[in-house]
Write a protein that holds these residues in place. Structure first.
Motif, PDB file in Angstrom:
ATOM      1  N   ILE A   1      32.923  40.174 117.820  1.00 54.85           N
ATOM      2  CA  ILE A   1      33.299  40.106 116.402  1.00 54.85           C
ATOM      3  C   ILE A   1      32.063  39.865 115.545  1.00 54.85           C
ATOM      4  O   ILE A   1      31.863  40.515 114.511  1.00 54.85           O
ATOM      5  N   THR A   2      31.221  38.949 115.982  1.00 58.77           N
ATOM      6  CA  THR A   2      29.995  38.650 115.246  1.00 58.77           C
ATOM      7  C   THR A   2      29.096  39.872 115.170  1.00 58.77           C
ATOM      8  O   THR A   2      28.567  40.206 114.103  1.00 58.77           O
ATOM      9  N   GLN A   3      28.918  40.549 116.283  1.00 59.79           N
ATOM     10  CA  GLN A   3      28.078  41.747 116.312  1.00 59.79           C
ATOM     11  C   GLN A   3      28.641  42.851 115.416  1.00 59.79           C
ATOM     12  O   GLN A   3      27.896  43.531 114.711  1.00 59.79           O
ATOM     13  N   MET A   4      29.971  43.011 115.437  1.00 60.52           N
ATOM     14  CA  MET A   4      30.616  44.016 114.595  1.00 60.52           C
ATOM     15  C   MET A   4      30.409  43.695 113.118  1.00 60.52           C
ATOM     16  O   MET A   4      30.124  44.587 112.313  1.00 60.52           O
ATOM     17  N   ALA A   5      30.556  42.428 112.752  1.00 59.01           N
ATOM     18  CA  ALA A   5      30.395  42.024 111.353  1.00 59.01           C
ATOM     19  C   ALA A   5      28.954  42.237 110.892  1.00 59.01           C
ATOM     20  O   ALA A   5      28.716  42.742 109.786  1.00 59.01           O
ATOM     21  N   ILE A   6      27.998  41.902 111.741  1.00 64.15           N
ATOM     22  CA  ILE A   6      26.584  42.110 111.396  1.00 64.15           C
ATOM     23  C   ILE A   6      26.298  43.592 111.174  1.00 64.15           C
ATOM     24  O   ILE A   6      25.652  43.978 110.200  1.00 64.15           O
ATOM     25  N   LYS A   7      26.788  44.420 112.081  1.00 67.77           N
ATOM     26  CA  LYS A   7      26.563  45.865 111.955  1.00 67.77           C
ATOM     27  C   LYS A   7      27.203  46.404 110.676  1.00 67.77           C
ATOM     28  O   LYS A   7      26.621  47.228 109.979  1.00 67.77           O
ATOM     29  N   ARG A   8      28.397  45.901 110.352  1.00 62.30           N
ATOM     30  CA  ARG A   8      29.093  46.376 109.159  1.00 62.30           C
ATOM     31  C   ARG A   8      28.352  45.955 107.888  1.00 62.30           C
ATOM     32  O   ARG A   8      28.240  46.738 106.949  1.00 62.30           O
ATOM     33  N   VAL A   9      27.826  44.735 107.853  1.00 58.66           N
ATOM     34  CA  VAL A   9      27.051  44.275 106.695  1.00 58.66           C
ATOM     35  C   VAL A   9      25.814  45.149 106.523  1.00 58.66           C
ATOM     36  O   VAL A   9      25.471  45.545 105.399  1.00 58.66           O
ATOM     37  N   LYS A  10      25.159  45.495 107.624  1.00 58.50           N
ATOM     38  CA  LYS A  10      24.004  46.391 107.542  1.00 58.50           C
ATOM     39  C   LYS A  10      24.410  47.749 106.982  1.00 58.50           C
ATOM     40  O   LYS A  10      23.670  48.362 106.205  1.00 58.50           O
ATOM     41  N   GLN A  11      25.598  48.229 107.364  1.00 56.11           N
ATOM     42  CA  GLN A  11      26.079  49.505 106.839  1.00 56.11           C
ATOM     43  C   GLN A  11      26.324  49.423 105.332  1.00 56.11           C
ATOM     44  O   GLN A  11      26.006  50.365 104.605  1.00 56.11           O
ATOM     45  N   TYR A  12      26.885  48.306 104.864  1.00 59.45           N
ATOM     46  CA  TYR A  12      27.072  48.132 103.411  1.00 59.45           C
ATOM     47  C   TYR A  12      25.732  48.248 102.695  1.00 59.45           C
ATOM     48  O   TYR A  12      25.623  48.897 101.659  1.00 59.45           O
ATOM     49  N   ARG A  13      24.724  47.614 103.245  1.00 59.23           N
ATOM     50  CA  ARG A  13      23.404  47.595 102.610  1.00 59.23           C
ATOM     51  C   ARG A  13      22.727  48.954 102.656  1.00 59.23           C
ATOM     52  O   ARG A  13      21.827  49.226 101.867  1.00 59.23           O
ATOM     53  N   GLU A  14      23.161  49.821 103.565  1.00 59.75           N
ATOM     54  CA  GLU A  14      22.652  51.195 103.635  1.00 59.75           C
ATOM     55  C   GLU A  14      23.413  52.125 102.697  1.00 59.75           C
ATOM     56  O   GLU A  14      23.069  53.287 102.576  1.00 59.75           O
ATOM     57  N   GLY A  15      24.490  51.615 102.076  1.00 62.48           N
ATOM     58  CA  GLY A  15      25.224  52.413 101.112  1.00 62.48           C
ATOM     59  C   GLY A  15      26.634  52.792 101.498  1.00 62.48           C
ATOM     60  O   GLY A  15      27.318  53.494 100.752  1.00 62.48           O
ATOM     61  N   TYR A  16      27.105  52.364 102.658  1.00 64.42           N
ATOM     62  CA  TYR A  16      28.470  52.665 103.069  1.00 64.42           C
ATOM     63  C   TYR A  16      29.461  51.950 102.156  1.00 64.42           C
ATOM     64  O   TYR A  16      29.202  50.833 101.718  1.00 64.42           O
ATOM     65  N   GLU A  17      30.581  52.571 101.899  1.00 63.56           N
ATOM     66  CA  GLU A  17      31.622  51.985 101.062  1.00 63.56           C
ATOM     67  C   GLU A  17      32.545  51.104 101.907  1.00 63.56           C
ATOM     68  O   GLU A  17      32.826  51.430 103.063  1.00 63.56           O
ATOM     69  N   PRO A  18      33.045  50.005 101.328  1.00 65.67           N
ATOM     70  CA  PRO A  18      34.016  49.168 102.055  1.00 65.67           C
ATOM     71  C   PRO A  18      35.306  49.940 102.340  1.00 65.67           C
ATOM     72  O   PRO A  18      35.699  50.822 101.568  1.00 65.67           O
ATOM     73  N   LEU A  19      35.945  49.618 103.443  1.00 68.61           N
ATOM     74  CA  LEU A  19      37.191  50.278 103.827  1.00 68.61           C
ATOM     75  C   LEU A  19      38.417  49.592 103.246  1.00 68.61           C
ATOM     76  O   LEU A  19      39.525  50.109 103.361  1.00 68.61           O
ATOM     77  N   ILE A  20      38.222  48.430 102.645  1.00 72.28           N
ATOM     78  CA  ILE A  20      39.304  47.706 101.979  1.00 72.28           C
ATOM     79  C   ILE A  20      38.870  47.367 100.571  1.00 72.28           C
ATOM     80  O   ILE A  20      37.675  47.323 100.265  1.00 72.28           O
ATOM     81  N   ASP A  21      39.840  47.133  99.700  1.00 68.14           N
ATOM     82  CA  ASP A  21      39.543  46.787  98.312  1.00 68.14           C
ATOM     83  C   ASP A  21      39.429  45.275  98.208  1.00 68.14           C
ATOM     84  O   ASP A  21      40.424  44.558  98.339  1.00 68.14           O
ATOM     85  N   SER A  22      38.207  44.784  98.002  1.00 65.24           N
ATOM     86  CA  SER A  22      37.967  43.350  97.947  1.00 65.24           C
ATOM     87  C   SER A  22      36.702  43.089  97.151  1.00 65.24           C
ATOM     88  O   SER A  22      35.773  43.896  97.171  1.00 65.24           O
ATOM     89  N   LYS A  23      36.663  41.966  96.473  1.00 65.50           N
ATOM     90  CA  LYS A  23      35.474  41.593  95.700  1.00 65.50           C
ATOM     91  C   LYS A  23      34.769  40.398  96.329  1.00 65.50           C
ATOM     92  O   LYS A  23      34.139  39.609  95.651  1.00 65.50           O
ATOM     93  N   ASN A  24      34.884  40.273  97.619  1.00 63.14           N
ATOM     94  CA  ASN A  24      34.254  39.182  98.344  1.00 63.14           C
ATOM     95  C   ASN A  24      32.839  39.554  98.760  1.00 63.14           C
ATOM     96  O   ASN A  24      32.397  40.684  98.575  1.00 63.14           O
TER      97      ASN A  24
END
Length: 75
Positions: free
Chosen positions: A19-42
């Motif tokens: 879970i930790t590894q998945m979250a880290i990878k996803r945060v890196k994807q956000y920073r590369e420009g990927y869009e979130p898959l859910i609507d949230s302002k967190n």
């Protein structure tokens, strides 16, 4: 709004380290420009955990399988 916890994610992925590894990878994807898959302002990490708990992000097992196959080719 309800809090997201690791326990919520454990319903989808049974390994806390994964879970930790998945979250880290996803945060890196956000920073590369990927869009979130859910609507949230967190924050990014909370969005990543929410996506995991919602089942929108799943573990990538293809890299593990590729690594395993390359190990057997060397033997």
């Amino acid at each position: 709004m309800a809090r997201i916890t690791v326990e919520d994610c454990l319903a989808k992925v049974s390994n806390r380290f994964l879970i930790t590894q998945m979250a880290i990878k996803r945060v890196k994807q956000y920073r590369e420009g990927y869009e979130p898959l859910i609507d949230s302002k967190n924050k990014e990490v909370v969005n990543a955990l929410r996506e995991i708990a919602a089942g929108k992000v799943i573990p990538d097992t293809t890299s593990d399988l590729h690594l395993h196959s390359s190990e057997t080719e060397e033997a």
